[in-house]
Design a protein around this motif. Structure first.
Motif, short mmCIF file in Angstrom:
data_model
loop_
_atom_site.label_atom_id
_atom_site.label_comp_id
_atom_site.label_asym_id
_atom_site.label_seq_id
_atom_site.Cartn_x
_atom_site.Cartn_y
_atom_site.Cartn_z
N GLU A 39 0.83 -1.20 0.00
CA GLU A 39 0.00 0.00 0.00
C GLU A 39 0.87 1.26 0.00
O GLU A 39 0.61 2.21 -0.74
N ALA A 219 -6.66 3.75 -1.44
CA ALA A 219 -7.81 3.26 -0.65
C ALA A 219 -7.74 1.78 -0.30
O ALA A 219 -8.71 1.06 -0.46
N GLY A 220 -6.57 1.33 0.14
CA GLY A 220 -6.47 -0.06 0.59
C GLY A 220 -6.26 -1.07 -0.52
O GLY A 220 -6.25 -2.28 -0.26
N TRP A 223 -3.46 -3.49 0.15
CA TRP A 223 -3.77 -4.57 1.09
C TRP A 223 -4.59 -5.65 0.40
O TRP A 223 -4.42 -6.84 0.67
N ILE A 224 -5.50 -5.23 -0.47
CA ILE A 224 -6.29 -6.22 -1.20
C ILE A 224 -5.37 -7.04 -2.10
O ILE A 224 -5.53 -8.25 -2.24
N TYR A 273 -13.85 -4.87 0.82
CA TYR A 273 -13.12 -5.19 2.05
C TYR A 273 -13.73 -6.41 2.74
O TYR A 273 -13.02 -7.32 3.19
N LEU B 149 -4.24 -9.25 7.60
CA LEU B 149 -5.09 -8.73 6.51
C LEU B 149 -6.52 -8.53 6.98
O LEU B 149 -7.14 -7.50 6.68
N MET B 153 -8.57 -5.00 6.95
CA MET B 153 -9.76 -4.80 6.09
C MET B 153 -10.90 -4.23 6.93
O MET B 153 -11.68 -3.40 6.47
N TYR B 156 -11.38 -0.38 7.22
CA TYR B 156 -12.13 0.31 6.17
C TYR B 156 -13.62 0.14 6.39
O TYR B 156 -14.40 1.07 6.17
#
Lengths: 305, 363
Positions: A39, A219-220, A223-224, A273, B149, B153, B156
């Motif tokens: 990220e 926006a993450g 991480w995704i 998410y 993770l 998550m 958010y």
């Protein structure tokens, strides 16, 4: 039909940064290094990529800026996690915290500026073919590059000697070292490759996805991308499926908002998410504890001489 | 030339004590370079960051106010990290705690509810934070899903949930359409310690949390168990310690503390629920935990120091137009140096020149 085409096009666009970043991280993790700073590298890539394109007017140079920025960030990580044997989880978090700050500093003057986004391919005749023309022959260069990248990585990992050595480092660094392979050097290159990909993936956002830069625009997604590598069980083929699935979830929430579905937009925005959490749980459950991760993933290696 | 790490026979205690100071020194040196690049006078900038906030009573109070959530969250995180459980979603647990506690404040608004309101808010916030932290913990223990993770998550998700509430059902009808709840009633507000000042009861609670953690880690079997499971998982198994149960426990405690910090922030300094109640406390607390060596007293000092960077950053922005993001860069660099210096405790760094090495494999 036009709606279906529009949806497929936007799914491809939303999936591309995930695919590029995850492919880079897959190579990093296959060498045995867990870099949680994706990220951070992406967000610096986004700021530098936009700055490059805004200064020069060239999307290509913008992309190069993003790649270089991501690589530089990954070198900081490599110095810490490989050179100084720092805990990889902590070093990765530090990289993300640093990246968010740096991107804010670099991008402060760029907010509100606009650039001409990356052009879409247009081949007379082919692009005009109904149904498949726009989807197959009407993307921006990044989309084609991302596919080539995954195929290239697959070929490298499974069809070349260097790829075999890299995987060996990730599965058993002690043996790889005993056989005379420079484990730390190989891992450094793998980390740099991951950084270059994350930087490019970040740059994709302001260069092709939207024509402007806003702080925190990743926006993450980084991480995704990390979760996608787990989803793909460290295999490039499955990564493509995973990235497009997640792209579809992202687009689904955008379109659902457009269609006026009676669900608050925030709940739809939370979908990618939540999907990540659910997918991680289902996958781990399906494997029943037996992990397919590279055996040495995330462990510190200090050569013993 | 090559950097080589050599394992020390024993942990170096001297370096363990001075390494946070070395890290801070190196960070300051790096920031001087960064300020120069930004075209600001580095000495003036350092003064604005680290000296100016210490010179007046208002700023000193403000530092304690900012340190309160940082210390509370970091204490919880340190328990997780000691047990080798990676909770990095404290930001989400903080927000959920703030939301859960605010529910009582919003529901009792304008009624003559008694003095029970604030205690009930604190309890509910801690419970909600704990439950929210249990999601990644249970996913980890039951299914083996990476807690790193999943906990992240959920940050958010919590952020969007809060956003939905203050823009939708909980929005103040008299708030000129701003996404915020109405100001909390006095019974739903954390009392101030100094009349007309900023210091509030939350700072006392944070000190109690520090003391409780020091006793837990230093004087109880549970604390010993947490350390053994983290430091020597194999030995812990032979000792009959259950690592899974400890993950659940440390995540729950850490979530409860983050949730408590969330409601204290909302019912204290902020006064109402709105987006942006946290300038990244949950993430900065990770730095606080490491800078404080995962030790309660160390965390207290580290929390005050990081709070100083927040306040100093605001002062530097006002006085010298240094962007606020410089504070985040500072915090990121600090974490890097802290981790790098920690490496010195376990290893000795040596520079080696390969051409002077004796040929290996001979004989």
């Amino acid at each position: 039909m036009e709606l279906a085409e529009a949806i497929i096009l936007s799914v491809l666009a939303a999936s591309t940064p995930l695919l590029i970043a995850a492919t880079g991280e897959l190579v990093t993790e296959r060498s045995g290094v867990l870099n949680l700073g994706v990220e951070g590298m992406m967000i610096v890539g986004a700021a530098c990529g936009f700055a490059g394109a805004w200064l020069t007017g060239s999307i290509f140079i913008g992309a190069l800026f993003g790649i270089v920025a991501g690589t530089m960030m990954s070198l900081i990580f490599a110095l810490m996690a490989l050179g100084l044997a720092v805990n990889q989880v902590a070093a990765g978090l530090a990289l993300t915290i640093l990246g968010v700050g740096l991107s804010g500093l670099i991008g402060a003057r760029l907010v509100g500026e606009r650039i001409t986004p990356a052009v879409h391919l247009s081949i007379p005749g082919l692009t005009d073919v109904p149904l498949v023309g726009r989807v197959l022959f009407g993307e921006d260069a990044f989309v084609y590059f991302s596919i080539a990248l995954v195929v290239g990585v697959w070929w490298f990992l499974y069809r070349t000697r260097a790829g075999l050595v890299l995987r060996a480092c990730g599965d058993n660094h002690v043996s790889a070292h005993a056989l005379g392979y420079p484990v730390l050097r190989i891992r450094t290159f793998a980390v740099m490759f991951g950084g270059a990909c994350a930087g490019l993936a970040g740059a994709y956002l302001p260069l092709a996805y939207t024509p402007f830069f806003i702080p925190g625009m990743t926006a993450g997604r980084g991480w995704i991308a990390l979760a996608l590598v787990v989803f793909a069980s460290w295999r490039p083929g499955r990564l493509v499926v995973g990235a497009y699935l997640f792209g579809a979830v992202t687009i689904l929430q955008l379109h659902a908002q457009g269609w006026g579905v009676g669900i608050p937009s925030q709940f739809m925005s939370a979908l990618p998410y939540l999907a990540t959490v659910i997918v991680l749980v289902l996958l781990s459950r399906a494997r029943g504890g037996g992990s397919t991760a590279p055996a040495a993933l995330g462990t510190v290696f200090v050569p013993d001489r | 030339m090559q950097l080589v790490l050599e394992k020390r026979a024993e942990r170096s205690h001297a370096i363990a004590l001075v390494s946070p100071l070395i890290a801070i020194g190196l960070t300051l040196a790096t920031m001087v370079i960064l300020f120069a690049i930004l075209g600001k006078n580095p000495l003036l900038a350092l003064h604005a960051y680290f000296i100016a906030p210490l010179t007046d009573a208002y700023s000193l109070q403000e530092i304690a106010v900012k340190a309160t959530p940082l210390v509370m969250i970091a204490i919880g995180l340190s328990l997780c990290y000691l047990a080798n459980a990676w909770n990095i979603g404290a930001e989400g647990q903080f927000l959920i705690g703030a939301v859960a506690g605010s529910w009582i404040a919003v529901r009792t608004q304008g009624t003559d509810a008694g003095a029970w309101v604030l205690p009930a808010m604190l309890v509910l916030a801690a419970a909600a934070g704990a439950l929210y932290a249990l999601i990644p913990a249970i996913c980890k223990v039951r299914f083996g899903a990476s807690e790193i993770l999943t906990s992240l998550m959920l940050v958010y998700v919590a952020d969007l949930f809060l956003d939905y509430l203050v823009r939708g059902p909980w929005r103040d009808p008299h708030g000129f359409n701003f996404p915020t709840t109405a100001e909390f009633d006095p019974v739903a507000t954390v009392p101030l310690l100094i009349e007309g000042g900023r210091l509030h009861l939350g700072s006392i609670i944070a000190l109690l949390v520090v003391a409780a953690a020091a006793i837990l880690l230093g004087r109880t079997i549970k604390g010993f168990e947490i350390r053994v499971v983290g430091a020597a998982p194999r030995a812990a198994r032979f000792g009959g310690f259950n690592a899974d149960r400890l993950i659940i426990l440390t995540f729950a405690v850490s979530g409860a503390l983050a949730g408590l910090a969330g409601i204290i922030e909302v019912a204290g300094p902020v006064g109402h629920l709105q987006p942006g109640i946290s300038p990244g406390y949950g993430f900065t607390a990770i730095i606080v935990a490491f800078l404080g060596r995962l030790n309660p007293l160390g965390i207290l000092i580290a929390g005050l120091f990081l709070a100083l960077t927040f306040i100093g950053g605001e002062q530097a922005q006002i006085a010298m137009k240094i962007p606020l993001d410089a504070t985040k860069v500072f915090q990121g660099i600090l974490l890097f140096y802290v981790l790098a210096c920690d490496s010195l405790i376990l290893y000795r760094f040596k520079l080696e020149f390969p051409n002077r090495q004796v040929t290996r494999g001979a004989g």
